[in-house]
Design an enzyme around this catalytic site. Structure first.
Site, PDB file in Angstrom:
ATOM      1  N   GLN A 250       0.872  -1.409  -0.035  1.00  0.00           N
ATOM      2  CA  GLN A 250      -0.089   0.086  -0.015  1.00  0.00           C
ATOM      3  C   GLN A 250       0.852   1.186  -0.118  1.00  0.00           C
ATOM      4  OE1 GLN A 250      -3.716  -0.074  -0.292  1.00  0.00           O
ATOM      5  NE2 GLN A 250      -2.568  -2.285  -0.808  1.00  0.00           N
ATOM      6  N   HIS A 253       1.531   3.254  -3.203  1.00  0.00           N
ATOM      7  CA  HIS A 253       0.282   3.939  -3.940  1.00  0.00           C
ATOM      8  C   HIS A 253       0.857   5.330  -4.040  1.00  0.00           C
ATOM      9  CE1 HIS A 253      -3.423   1.760  -4.414  1.00  0.00           C
ATOM     10  NE2 HIS A 253      -3.235   1.169  -3.537  1.00  0.00           N
ATOM     11  N   GLU A 318      -8.032   3.571   6.482  1.00  0.00           N
ATOM     12  CA  GLU A 318      -8.993   3.317   5.288  1.00  0.00           C
ATOM     13  C   GLU A 318      -8.890   1.662   5.381  1.00  0.00           C
ATOM     14  OE1 GLU A 318      -8.386   3.646   0.415  1.00  0.00           O
ATOM     15  OE2 GLU A 318      -6.752   4.167   1.941  1.00  0.00           O
ATOM     16  N   HIS A 319      -7.619   1.014   5.178  1.00  0.00           N
ATOM     17  CA  HIS A 319      -7.668  -0.401   5.164  1.00  0.00           C
ATOM     18  C   HIS A 319      -7.071  -1.076   6.542  1.00  0.00           C
ATOM     19  CE1 HIS A 319      -6.684   0.929   1.003  1.00  0.00           C
ATOM     20  NE2 HIS A 319      -7.933   0.047   0.688  1.00  0.00           N
ATOM     21  N   ASP A 352      -8.252  -4.099  -3.272  1.00  0.00           N
ATOM     22  CA  ASP A 352      -7.858  -3.231  -4.216  1.00  0.00           C
ATOM     23  C   ASP A 352      -8.369  -3.666  -5.684  1.00  0.00           C
ATOM     24  OD1 ASP A 352      -6.978  -1.201  -2.514  1.00  0.00           O
ATOM     25  OD2 ASP A 352      -4.771  -1.704  -2.818  1.00  0.00           O
ATOM     26  N   HIS A 412     -47.913  27.258   8.616  1.00  0.00           N
ATOM     27  CA  HIS A 412     -47.867  25.873   8.975  1.00  0.00           C
ATOM     28  C   HIS A 412     -49.031  25.421   9.475  1.00  0.00           C
ATOM     29  CE1 HIS A 412     -43.872  25.927   7.484  1.00  0.00           C
ATOM     30  NE2 HIS A 412     -43.559  24.891   7.354  1.00  0.00           N
TER      31      HIS A 412
END
Length: 440
Positions: A250, A253, A318-319, A352, A412
């Site tokens: 990862q 990335h 995230e992961h 992924d 109303h």
């Protein structure tokens, strides 16, 4: 008490707030808004060296492009998309519509209606993210979105055949070879040849992410995307070599991608560091993964797994990958993450690329308040109401009159009053309309 064995040098938990990027994107969007196709063409020529007669690919072009691919590549794309589609359709089937009768003759319900048009952006550049076509387009179609258009940039003047194949096989209704802010702007505000969409989905570079941020509200978006993140929780039974490989998977990335290990084993922590140092020099993406690990990598030693889970939750990563003797324990212990990957047989890279869950996930702590892209993101849950019983409407009218006047909403209140008057004869002190009707 936990101990930090390796700390991050810099933080990537908050947006950079780059004013120059924001201003540049603002100007590009304004240009597309003002000049439409002409601006899109000029920007594509400037940034990508790409200026075809038309950016949209027709069926003949699509067939020709796909025919250039190895049949195994096409088969693999179809297999992965089948996995994504199967899970997305199961998610959609789990979302029931409902209608209940809350009082005699009072019916309340909700329906799940798909967004009517979606623009999917599939990045190119260093990483042509073919899988992003699966995640954005297949999922939108599983939700029932009738019109999905997709954009991807040329790569160094060449057509990214595998990406185009993925977009077509995923079910995109319109495919454009167009990238960057000009693509995001064209899909959002529309041009003479591209009708605007209701929602944008898909990752991109800092300029694409900023364009989505600026256009949010005018269109919907999937998520505000930041650097990819991985956090691994490991105990003494974890294989340090696998931990090291998965962290670097990862980190490649981007140079600002955090890779974090939270472990109860000092031995595992030490061996993971050693393996990373051995693996990095031979990794083809070491120029990216190396700085990411150096600047954003962390190793935290926890006293026990309960503490490890608490630390992991505090990252809201995230992961989150669980490499422990009993990985499913994390389903009960953890609460804050984008996606969980349980056990040695499961890696984040599966999520992924191939397994079928969606890889568009919250970053920069957003997992504290949202999940990732899924079929439900493309659906709008809308309610409806119907009162068929006159007495129930009158009762609601009396209640509405009182509740609205507490808030000083006289208009109303009167909407409730007239139903109480018409259906139950409740006197109105602000008109004699129904009294006159009755006398007549």
């Amino acid at each position: 008490m936990s101990r930090t064995l390796k700390a991050a040098i810099t933080s990537s938990t908050a947006p950079s707030g780059n004013d120059s990027v924001g201003q540049a994107v603002r100007e590009l969007i304004a240009d597309v808004r003002a000049r439409g196709d002409a601006a899109v063409r000029e920007l594509s020529a400037r940034f990508d060296g790409w200026e075809p007669e038309t950016f949209r690919l027709d069926e003949a072009q699509l067939e020709k492009i796909i025919s250039t691919l190895d049949p195994q590549v096409v088969e693999d794309i179809e297999t992965v998309q089948a996995n994504v589609r199967r899970f997305a359709e199961a998610q959609r089937a789990s979302m029931s519509e409902l209608e209940i009768e809350t009082a005699p003759g009072v019916f309340l319900g909700h329906r799940h209606l798909p967004v009517q048009s979606v623009g999917a952006y599939v990045p190119g550049g260093r990483y042509p993210l073919t899988a992003s076509a699966h995640m954005t387009i297949v999922t939108a179609k599983a939700a029932g979105v009738p019109r999905v258009i997709a954009c991807t940039p040329p790569i160094r003047g060449e057509i990214p055949a595998a990406t185009v194949a993925a977009m077509h096989l995923a079910g995109a209704d319109e495919i454009y070879l167009l990238g960057g802010v000009q693509a995001i702007a064209a899909m959002s505000v529309g041009t003479e040849t591209i009708s605007p969409v209701d929602m944008l989905a898909g990752p991109g570079n800092a300029y694409v992410a900023e364009a989505k941020r600026q256009l949010f509200g005018e269109v919907g978006i999937d998520l505000f995307a930041g650097p990819t993140e991985i956090l691994i929780v490991a105990d003494d039974e974890a294989d340090p070599f696998i931990v090291a490989v998965d962290l670097l998977s990862q980190a490649e990335h981007g140079p600002d991608s955090p890779a974090v290990l939270v472990t109860t084993s000092e031995r595992v922590a030490t061996e993971v560091q050693r393996h990373i140092e051995e693996i990095l020099p031979g990794l083809q993406t070491a120029d990216i993964a190396g700085p990411a690990w150096r600047d954003h990598g962390q190793i935290v030693l926890a006293d026990d797994l309960d503490e490890a889970y608490r630390i992991a939750d505090s990252f809201a990563s995230e992961h989150v990958q669980i490499l422990t003797a009993n990985p499913r324990e994390a389903l009960e212990k953890m609460r804050t993450y984008g996606a969980l990957f349980l056990g040695e047989g499961t890696c984040v890279s599966y999520g992924d690329k191939v397994i079928g869950t969606n890889h568009v996930l919250p970053t920069r702590g957003a997992a504290r308040y949202t999940g990732g892209l899924w079929v439900g993101k493309y659906l709008r849950t809308v309610t409806y109401q119907e009162v068929r019983d006159a007495k129930s409407s009158a009762d609601l009218g009396v209640l509405c009159g009182r509740a609205a006047r507490v808030e000083l909403f006289e208009g109303h209140a009167r909407s409730g009053d007239v139903r109480a008057a018409k259906y139950a004869g409740v006197p109105l002190d602000w008109t004699d309309h129904y009294a006159e009707t009755t006398r007549a």
